[in-house]
Design an enzyme around this catalytic site. Structure first.
Site, PDB file in Angstrom:
ATOM      1  N   SER A  78       0.846  -1.196   0.000  1.00 36.65           N
ATOM      2  CA  SER A  78       0.000   0.000   0.000  1.00 36.65           C
ATOM      3  C   SER A  78       0.881   1.246   0.000  1.00 36.65           C
ATOM      4  O   SER A  78       2.061   1.188   0.344  1.00 36.65           O
ATOM      5  CB  SER A  78      -0.892  -0.007   1.238  1.00 36.65           C
ATOM      6  OG  SER A  78      -1.590  -1.231   1.324  1.00 36.65           O
TER       7      SER A  78
HETATM    8  N1  SAH Z   1      -0.498  -5.075   4.188  1.00 38.06           N
HETATM    9  C1  SAH Z   1       0.248  -5.250   2.957  1.00 38.06           C
HETATM   10  C2  SAH Z   1      -0.549  -4.848   1.742  1.00 38.06           C
HETATM   11  C3  SAH Z   1      -1.568  -5.837   1.435  1.00 38.06           C
HETATM   12  S1  SAH Z   1      -2.358  -5.805  -0.160  1.00 38.06           S
HETATM   13  C4  SAH Z   1       1.578  -4.548   2.999  1.00 38.06           C
HETATM   14  O1  SAH Z   1       1.890  -3.865   3.989  1.00 38.06           O
HETATM   15  O2  SAH Z   1       2.350  -4.701   2.032  1.00 38.06           O
HETATM   16  C5  SAH Z   1      -3.610  -6.999   0.180  1.00 38.06           C
HETATM   17  C6  SAH Z   1      -3.119  -8.408   0.360  1.00 38.06           C
HETATM   18  O3  SAH Z   1      -4.216  -9.185   0.848  1.00 38.06           O
HETATM   19  C7  SAH Z   1      -2.654  -9.093  -0.909  1.00 38.06           C
HETATM   20  O4  SAH Z   1      -1.346  -9.573  -0.693  1.00 38.06           O
HETATM   21  C8  SAH Z   1      -3.633 -10.253  -1.090  1.00 38.06           C
HETATM   22  O5  SAH Z   1      -3.040 -11.410  -1.644  1.00 38.06           O
HETATM   23  C9  SAH Z   1      -4.070 -10.486   0.351  1.00 38.06           C
HETATM   24  N2  SAH Z   1      -5.347 -11.174   0.549  1.00 38.06           N
HETATM   25  C10 SAH Z   1      -6.493 -11.074  -0.158  1.00 38.06           C
HETATM   26  N3  SAH Z   1      -7.451 -11.843   0.372  1.00 38.06           N
HETATM   27  C11 SAH Z   1      -6.916 -12.459   1.469  1.00 38.06           C
HETATM   28  C12 SAH Z   1      -7.410 -13.380   2.434  1.00 38.06           C
HETATM   29  N4  SAH Z   1      -8.664 -13.842   2.402  1.00 38.06           N
HETATM   30  N5  SAH Z   1      -6.564 -13.781   3.404  1.00 38.06           N
HETATM   31  C13 SAH Z   1      -5.281 -13.334   3.460  1.00 38.06           C
HETATM   32  N6  SAH Z   1      -4.765 -12.472   2.564  1.00 38.06           N
HETATM   33  C14 SAH Z   1      -5.563 -12.035   1.590  1.00 38.06           C
END
Ligand code: SAH
Length: 231
Positions: A78
């Site tokens: 993000s």
């Molecule tokens: N917090 C992260 C950014 C996350 S982007 C950082 O600091 O870099 C959102 C992430 O959520 C993606 O990697 C995606 O693969 C994951 N995601 C989506 N659905 C999910 C689920 N049900 N359980 C775990 N992760 C999930």
């Protein structure tokens, strides 16, 4: 299609000291914008080298206000302001047991690890195997080996480390998955981008004895939650 511009791929040219200056300037800017207010979150953002959680070909863009692609099907790190945007209203602080849904790069988990300190703990769940592996390597290399990383559906939470005082869902979902409310302490808080029609409203949910309180903060743009509680 992603809903935001992605910078061009380019070999890294910036030195560690240039990036350290950019990190300091970013923190000053976030304070000036009023999004960053607490000392612990400020210290964490100053300490964690965001550039070490970004694929090499996007490294030079580490401190620009854009989300950057990561290995995996739908993962991004993000943009820088979204970490205080989530952690300030969440009231993330010393000693908290923190759970993150969507590990992505591992950067959010590293920042949280600094904020909660030695008396707290950080657990983070990622559904994509490649992204999970990328985060694991980043966190180990950066010295955050005690962050517990789980590969699975974050909507189900992670009962072995529950209860949690604070939970951040970093992917957009129609409603807070019920297992996460169940794994939250009384008075604990969850922050999540909740889908309303096609708009995502960043919402803080506080657990009370028989109900939850909700406060909508602003509109945001995140990748969609996958798995059982996704849309
Ligand atoms: N917090 C992260 C950014 C996350 S982007 C950082 O600091 O870099 C959102 C992430 O959520 C993606 O990697 C995606 O693969 C994951 N995601 C989506 N659905 C999910 C689920 N049900 N359980 C775990 N992760 C999930």
């Amino acid at each position: 299609m992603r809903g935001w511009p992605v910078p061009p791929l380019k070999p890294p040219t910036k030195t560690a000291s240039q990036l350290a200056i950019e990190r300091q300037l970013k923190v000053t800017a976030l304070e000036a914008q009023g999004v960053l207010t607490s000392e612990r979150i400020k210290a964490a953002l100053l300490k964690v080298p965001r550039e070490d959680f970004i694929p090499r070909e996007y490294r030079d863009f580490a401190y620009e206000e854009v989300p950057l692609p990561l290995p995996g099907t739908a993962a991004t790190i993000s943009c820088p302001h979204s970490y205080p945007l989530f952690y300030e209203p969440l009231g993330l602080g010393l000693g908290h047991r923190f759970l993150e849904i969507g590990t992505g790069s591992g950067y959010g988990a590293a920042v949280a690890r600094e904020v909660v300190g030695d008396s707290g703990q950080v657990t983070s769940i990622e559904i994509d195997a490649l992204t999970h592996e990328f985060a694991k390597q980043n966190l180990e290399r950066a010295g955050y080996a005690d962050v517990v990383l789980v590969h699975g559906d974050g909507g189900r939470g992670y009962a072995p480390r529950a209860p949690y005082d604070r939970i951040a869902i970093t992917a957009a979902c129609p409603e807070v998955p019920p297992p996460l409310i169940a794994q939250l302490t009384l008075g604990g808080r969850i922050i999540a981008p909740l889908l309303q029609d096609s708009v995502q409203r960043l919402t803080v949910v506080t657990k009370r004895a028989d109900t939850t309180d909700r406060e909508v903060l602003c509109d945001v743009l995140y990748v969609r939650l996958q798995g059982q509680y996704g849309s």
